[in-house]
Design a protein around this motif. Structure first.
Motif, PDB file in Angstrom:
ATOM      1  N   ALA A 155       0.842  -1.199   0.000  1.00  0.00           N
ATOM      2  CA  ALA A 155       0.000   0.000   0.000  1.00  0.00           C
ATOM      3  C   ALA A 155       0.873   1.244   0.000  1.00  0.00           C
ATOM      4  O   ALA A 155       0.631   2.218  -0.737  1.00  0.00           O
ATOM      5  CB  ALA A 155      -0.902  -0.025   1.227  1.00  0.00           C
ATOM      6  N   MET A 156       1.927   1.137   0.808  1.00  0.00           N
ATOM      7  CA  MET A 156       2.823   2.281   0.921  1.00  0.00           C
ATOM      8  C   MET A 156       3.471   2.570  -0.436  1.00  0.00           C
ATOM      9  O   MET A 156       3.513   3.708  -0.896  1.00  0.00           O
ATOM     10  CB  MET A 156       3.912   1.945   1.939  1.00  0.00           C
ATOM     11  N   ILE A 157       3.956   1.442  -1.061  1.00  0.00           N
ATOM     12  CA  ILE A 157       4.631   1.629  -2.349  1.00  0.00           C
ATOM     13  C   ILE A 157       3.667   2.258  -3.356  1.00  0.00           C
ATOM     14  O   ILE A 157       3.980   3.242  -4.041  1.00  0.00           O
ATOM     15  CB  ILE A 157       5.160   0.277  -2.881  1.00  0.00           C
ATOM     16  N   ASN A 158       2.454   1.650  -3.344  1.00  0.00           N
ATOM     17  CA  ASN A 158       1.444   2.196  -4.255  1.00  0.00           C
ATOM     18  C   ASN A 158       1.238   3.681  -4.018  1.00  0.00           C
ATOM     19  O   ASN A 158       1.167   4.475  -4.964  1.00  0.00           O
ATOM     20  CB  ASN A 158       0.100   1.474  -4.073  1.00  0.00           C
ATOM     21  N   LEU A 159       1.184   3.948  -2.704  1.00  0.00           N
ATOM     22  CA  LEU A 159       0.958   5.336  -2.336  1.00  0.00           C
ATOM     23  C   LEU A 159       2.099   6.211  -2.866  1.00  0.00           C
ATOM     24  O   LEU A 159       1.879   7.271  -3.465  1.00  0.00           O
ATOM     25  CB  LEU A 159       0.862   5.443  -0.810  1.00  0.00           C
ATOM     26  N   GLU A 160       3.314   5.693  -2.645  1.00  0.00           N
ATOM     27  CA  GLU A 160       4.488   6.428  -3.089  1.00  0.00           C
ATOM     28  C   GLU A 160       4.423   6.654  -4.603  1.00  0.00           C
ATOM     29  O   GLU A 160       4.650   7.762  -5.099  1.00  0.00           O
ATOM     30  CB  GLU A 160       5.776   5.647  -2.748  1.00  0.00           C
ATOM     31  N   ILE A 161       4.071   5.536  -5.301  1.00  0.00           N
ATOM     32  CA  ILE A 161       4.016   5.643  -6.768  1.00  0.00           C
ATOM     33  C   ILE A 161       2.994   6.695  -7.172  1.00  0.00           C
ATOM     34  O   ILE A 161       3.247   7.578  -7.987  1.00  0.00           O
ATOM     35  CB  ILE A 161       3.648   4.287  -7.409  1.00  0.00           C
ATOM     36  N   LYS A 162       1.835   6.567  -6.499  1.00  0.00           N
ATOM     37  CA  LYS A 162       0.771   7.527  -6.803  1.00  0.00           C
ATOM     38  C   LYS A 162       1.264   8.939  -6.584  1.00  0.00           C
ATOM     39  O   LYS A 162       1.096   9.840  -7.424  1.00  0.00           O
ATOM     40  CB  LYS A 162      -0.429   7.267  -5.883  1.00  0.00           C
ATOM     41  N   LYS A 163       1.917   9.071  -5.426  1.00  0.00           N
ATOM     42  CA  LYS A 163       2.429  10.390  -5.066  1.00  0.00           C
ATOM     43  C   LYS A 163       3.398  10.896  -6.136  1.00  0.00           C
ATOM     44  O   LYS A 163       3.292  12.030  -6.628  1.00  0.00           O
ATOM     45  CB  LYS A 163       3.165  10.271  -3.731  1.00  0.00           C
ATOM     46  N   ALA A 164       4.333   9.971  -6.524  1.00  0.00           N
ATOM     47  CA  ALA A 164       5.344  10.347  -7.502  1.00  0.00           C
ATOM     48  C   ALA A 164       4.690  10.744  -8.824  1.00  0.00           C
ATOM     49  O   ALA A 164       5.041  11.768  -9.453  1.00  0.00           O
ATOM     50  CB  ALA A 164       6.308   9.176  -7.720  1.00  0.00           C
ATOM     51  N   LEU A 165       3.704   9.897  -9.211  1.00  0.00           N
ATOM     52  CA  LEU A 165       3.022  10.184 -10.471  1.00  0.00           C
ATOM     53  C   LEU A 165       2.335  11.546 -10.407  1.00  0.00           C
ATOM     54  O   LEU A 165       2.398  12.359 -11.329  1.00  0.00           O
ATOM     55  CB  LEU A 165       1.965   9.098 -10.769  1.00  0.00           C
ATOM     56  N   LYS A 166       1.703  11.751  -9.227  1.00  0.00           N
ATOM     57  CA  LYS A 166       0.977  12.999  -9.043  1.00  0.00           C
ATOM     58  C   LYS A 166       1.930  14.184  -9.159  1.00  0.00           C
ATOM     59  O   LYS A 166       1.677  15.156  -9.868  1.00  0.00           O
ATOM     60  CB  LYS A 166       0.323  12.989  -7.657  1.00  0.00           C
ATOM     61  N   GLU A 167       3.093  13.993  -8.459  1.00  0.00           N
ATOM     62  CA  GLU A 167       4.090  15.069  -8.485  1.00  0.00           C
ATOM     63  C   GLU A 167       4.554  15.353  -9.910  1.00  0.00           C
ATOM     64  O   GLU A 167       4.658  16.505 -10.341  1.00  0.00           O
ATOM     65  CB  GLU A 167       5.290  14.674  -7.611  1.00  0.00           C
ATOM     66  N   ALA A 168       4.797  14.214 -10.615  1.00  0.00           N
ATOM     67  CA  ALA A 168       5.276  14.347 -11.996  1.00  0.00           C
ATOM     68  C   ALA A 168       4.255  15.095 -12.844  1.00  0.00           C
ATOM     69  O   ALA A 168       4.587  16.016 -13.613  1.00  0.00           O
ATOM     70  CB  ALA A 168       5.533  12.954 -12.575  1.00  0.00           C
ATOM     71  N   ALA A 169       3.004  14.683 -12.603  1.00  0.00           N
ATOM     72  CA  ALA A 169       1.928  15.316 -13.369  1.00  0.00           C
ATOM     73  C   ALA A 169       1.853  16.792 -13.049  1.00  0.00           C
ATOM     74  O   ALA A 169       1.745  17.647 -13.951  1.00  0.00           O
ATOM     75  CB  ALA A 169       0.597  14.622 -13.056  1.00  0.00           C
ATOM     76  N   GLU A 170       2.007  17.151 -11.771  1.00  0.00           N
ATOM     77  CA  GLU A 170       1.941  18.540 -11.366  1.00  0.00           C
ATOM     78  C   GLU A 170       3.064  19.341 -12.008  1.00  0.00           C
ATOM     79  O   GLU A 170       2.892  20.462 -12.474  1.00  0.00           O
ATOM     80  CB  GLU A 170       2.032  18.630  -9.834  1.00  0.00           C
ATOM     81  N   LYS A 171       4.306  18.667 -12.053  1.00  0.00           N
ATOM     82  CA  LYS A 171       5.446  19.341 -12.664  1.00  0.00           C
ATOM     83  C   LYS A 171       5.167  19.644 -14.123  1.00  0.00           C
ATOM     84  O   LYS A 171       5.440  20.715 -14.631  1.00  0.00           O
ATOM     85  CB  LYS A 171       6.690  18.436 -12.526  1.00  0.00           C
ATOM     86  N   GLU A 172       4.589  18.585 -14.770  1.00  0.00           N
ATOM     87  CA  GLU A 172       4.284  18.777 -16.200  1.00  0.00           C
ATOM     88  C   GLU A 172       3.318  19.940 -16.408  1.00  0.00           C
ATOM     89  O   GLU A 172       3.478  20.770 -17.291  1.00  0.00           O
ATOM     90  CB  GLU A 172       3.682  17.484 -16.758  1.00  0.00           C
ATOM     91  N   ASP A 173       2.354  19.971 -15.492  1.00  0.00           N
ATOM     92  CA  ASP A 173       1.354  21.042 -15.567  1.00  0.00           C
ATOM     93  C   ASP A 173       2.014  22.415 -15.433  1.00  0.00           C
ATOM     94  O   ASP A 173       1.641  23.361 -16.129  1.00  0.00           O
ATOM     95  CB  ASP A 173       0.292  20.883 -14.464  1.00  0.00           C
ATOM     96  N   ALA A 174       3.007  22.430 -14.498  1.00  0.00           N
ATOM     97  CA  ALA A 174       3.609  23.717 -14.205  1.00  0.00           C
ATOM     98  C   ALA A 174       4.577  24.205 -15.247  1.00  0.00           C
ATOM     99  O   ALA A 174       4.522  24.259 -16.357  1.00  0.00           O
ATOM    100  CB  ALA A 174       4.447  23.624 -12.933  1.00  0.00           C
TER     101      ALA A 174
END
Ligand code: SF4
Ligand code: SF4
Ligand code: SF4
Lengths: 349, 390
Positions: free
Chosen positions: A330-349
């Motif tokens: 769950a943690m890893i998934n969470l981390e991945i999700k988080k990372a993906l989210k961060e990546a997506a936010e960076k792309e947005d920015a």
């Protein structure tokens, strides 16, 4: 006492009569017949109707046996006023029995009855007393321990003891003048008796004489020969004008010899010796086994508890692991999700 | 009284020592009289009453009350009741001393004591129950000595011999039970040879059975009774195990005693029925007989069972004292009181004070030796070197 046909006496064990010199014990021990005395053995018939209470027999007994002289002389007949019993200084005593209703006074002589199967001999634990083939019950002072069990056993209260001897007391009693019989002499008392109140001879013959006298003079005697069957029979036989219990002779003794009373407990010995060790070892084995089983059950119980505990632990561990893996995933998934989210936010920015 | 053993250098003139000293001195005087002037000078025995209290009390009661030895060791080692283990040693010691004193007392009573081995080694009178008694007592005394010896050997530090003997425990115990069964019962059977002299209420074909069964509860009661005294006077000699187990021993033995006594009562009833002696119960002798049976058997049996139910040690101790008295009464009744019951009272036997003195002397000797041993040897405690080693 009614003299019935001799009872059928099963001879159990115990060679009885306590002698080694007997020639018949084997045959007797094996048979169902009751011992009737050595064939041809002697006895004395005391016809109390003839006794005049002169005490000559007492005197003769005292003389032939070297007994101490009495405090009052033998011709002092006032001695008869009190009943007496045998003692260490007197192997025989004559007693006088008054009667109430004008009947004649009776005198009776008392001494060892020389039982056919003597209580005293069967009681002696060192074989100091034995029935001799002459008929006499004889005593060997060189064996005697002085336990006095023979005195307890004698139903006629005959044996006496030298209570004043500190270290060498003997049992004292009439021995039928065995030493005289062997020399062909009469017992002292019989030899002296002036009235033939005492007759010596083979017991069987005396018994016949006694019966004849009763038959001939039925009015003079009670119809009973005392000693024919009392306590299995005695070598001394008595005739009396009055019931025997009136002249101090017990009529409640029965016809069984004393050894019969103790043959039961004696025959129990082999049973105890044979049975007890086996039984006790058995009980021991059972109690040991019970202990062992109890012990085993305890061990097993502990083992199962431990095993149960182990199982529980394992499941818990597994659960824990499971949980942990799941949590980690769950943690890893969470981390991945988080990372993906961060990546997506960076792309947005 | 217990203090003087704690403080060894205190004066030896304690009340106990003074009283014991006087009794022993008196006993020695009587001993000299007995062996210089004979039984006639010391006792009231006569030709009609050949056995007095030296047989009735010293022998019969001595042996019955020393039965605790075989009863306790059988319970512990054969029936596997290990919780009674701490009671075994005191019981064996009492039994050993008891039998030794019985044999000592016999030296006073018999005419030529140095001939006591004759029946065993020289001229066995195997038709006699006294022979059986003699042989068994002789063998059992030897067994008891061996059973007792580990305590002395531990005290002396002789480890090897001690271990060897301890390994024979089971065999010795079985041997002890066999011998005890034989001579306890034979002491009763001694009187079977004289049905014409013993009162019919006491005379019975069951005499050996009565004597054996009563020896069991005599032994059990003695263990409780003696335990009571020991607790009072020798408390400081007891280790934790002994103290912890002693209540269990007393209550366990009480339970056993009450059962055995009930059994005894029923066998007695059977005996009365077999001989059909019911009518005799309503005579003076009958009352005396009932007093013995109800007051000193049924009552303590009942007290014992109450004690067990309520877990009340005091009652157990009272019951034990009563039972011990009852066994003494029974043995004296058979050997002295109801023996020769038919004789006119002028010819009956009453013990002389010197006979009683001798019996007290011998009991005192026993107590003194018991105290000597229990204050020195591992009886009430386990020797530290041998703990839990059987
Ligand atoms: S009368 Fe007594 S002493 Fe004489 S032989 Fe019979 S039992 Fe023995
Ligand atoms: S006193 Fe002597 S004769 Fe009598 S039973 Fe004892 S050992 Fe035998
Ligand atoms: S000697 Fe004969 S008559 Fe005289 S008292 Fe003795 S038995 Fe009787």
């Amino acid at each position: 006492m009614g003299v019935t046909r001799r009872k059928f006496l099963g001879w159990v064990g115990a060679a009885a009569v306590g002698t080694t010199s007997m020639m018949v014990p084997k045959a007797r021990a094996a048979s169902n017949k009751h011992f009737e005395g050595y064939p041809g053995s002697f006895g004395v018939l005391h016809d109390t109707t003839r006794c005049i209470g002169c005490r000559k027999c007492e005197e003769a007994c005292n003389r032939v046996n070297d007994l101490p002289s009495p405090a009052r002389p033998f011709d002092d007949l006032t001695v008869l006023e009190n009943p007496r019993r045998t003692s260490a200084a007197a192997f025989t005593v004559v007693n006088r029995f008054e009667s109430d209703a004008g009947e004649p006074v009776v005198f009776a002589k008392n001494q060892c009855n020389h039982c056919l199967e003597p209580a005293c001999a069967s009681a002696c634990f060192v074989r100091a007393l034995r029935k001799d083939k002459t008929g006499a019950v004889v005593y060997d002072a060189s064996l005697c321990v002085g336990c006095r069990y023979c005195m307890v056993a004698c139903p006629f209260n005959i044996p006496a003891y030298e209570y004043d001897e500190p270290l060498t007391p003997r049992i004292r009693k009439c021995h039928l003048c065995q030493f005289r019989i062997e020399k062909g002499l009469l017992p002292g008392c019989v030899e002296t008796c002036p009235t033939e109140a005492l007759a010596f001879g083979e017991r069987d013959r005396l018994l016949k004489i006694a019966r004849q006298r009763i038959d001939k003079f039925p009015g003079r005697y009670v119809d009973h020969v005392y000693g024919e069957r009392e306590m299995g029979g005695t070598s001394w036989l008595y005739l009396s004008p009055r019931p025997f219990n009136q002249i101090a002779m017990r009529e409640d003794l029965g016809v069984q010899p004393a050894s019969r009373f103790t043959s039961g407990p004696l025959s129990a010995v082999p049973i105890v010796v044979g049975l007890w060790p086996v039984l006790l070892t058995g009980i021991y084995a059972i109690s040991k086994r019970k202990d062992k089983i109890a012990q085993q059950e305890r061990i097993e119980a502990v083992a199962t508890t431990v095993a149960d505990a182990n199982d529980e632990m394992k499941t818990k561990m597994a659960e824990l692991k499971d949980k942990m893996t799941r949590e980690r995933e769950a943690m890893i998934n969470l981390e991945i999700k988080k990372a993906l989210k961060e990546a997506a936010e960076k792309e947005d920015a | 009284m217990p203090q003087e053993t704690n403080i060894p250098n205190k004066s030896i003139l304690t009340p106990f020592n003074v009283v014991a000293g006087i009794i022993i001195l008196a006993g020695l005087v009587i001993t000299v009289l007995r062996f210089t002037k004979g039984l006639g000078a010391v006792t009231n025995l006569d030709d009609n009453n050949p056995w007095g209290i030296w047989i009735g009390f010293d022998l019969l009661c001595g042996v019955a009350l020393a039965a605790g030895g075989y009863v306790t060791s059988a319970a512990c080692y054969i029936f596997g009741l290990k919780r009674y283990h701490s009671a075994v040693r005191p019981a064996i010691l009492t039994a050993f001393l008891g039998y030794a004193l019985v044999v000592l007392a016999l030296h006073y009573d018999v005419g030529r004591p140095w001939r006591l081995p004759y029946p065993i080694f020289l001229s066995p009178g195997t038709t006699s129950l006294l022979y059986e008694v003699g042989l068994c007592v002789f063998l059992y005394l030897a067994v008891l000595f061996i059973e007792y010896s580990p305590a002395a050997l531990e005290w002396l530090g002789l480890k090897k011999v001690r271990n060897l003997i301890v390994r024979m425990t089971l065999v010795l115990t079985i041997f002890g039970v066999v011998l005890s069964t034989l001579h306890q019962s034979s002491l009763g059977a001694l009187f079977m040879i004289a049905p014409s002299k013993l009162h019919p209420l006491w005379y019975s074909n069951y005499l050996p059975v009565y004597f054996f069964i009563s020896s069991i509860f005599a032994g059990l009661s003695m263990v409780i009774f003696e335990g009571t005294l020991a607790h009072r006077f020798l408390h400081h000699k007891m280790d934790a195990t002994h103290l912890r187990e002693s209540e269990g021993v007393a209550l366990g033995f009480s339970k056993a005693a009450s059962f055995v006594m009930m059994g005894y009562l029923s066998v007695k009833l059977i005996g009365i029925s077999v001989d059909n002696n019911w009518h005799l119960l309503f005579t003076g002798w009958g009352l005396w007989f009932l007093l013995e049976l109800i007051g000193f058997v049924a009552l303590p049996a009942f007290l014992y069972s109450l004690a067990v139910r309520e877990r009340n040690l005091r009652w157990a101790r009272w019951a034990a004292a009563l039972s011990v008295l009852g066994v003494v009464l029974n043995r004296l009744n058979i050997s002295v009181v109801a023996f020769n019951w038919y004789l006119p009272s002028a010819q009956r036997y009453v013990p002389s004070w010197m006979e009683i003195g001798t019996s007290i002397f011998i009991v005192t000797l026993g107590v003194v030796i018991y105290r000597f041993i229990t204050t020195r040897m591992p009886i009430f405690y386990e020797h530290p070197d041998f703990r839990h080693d059987i």
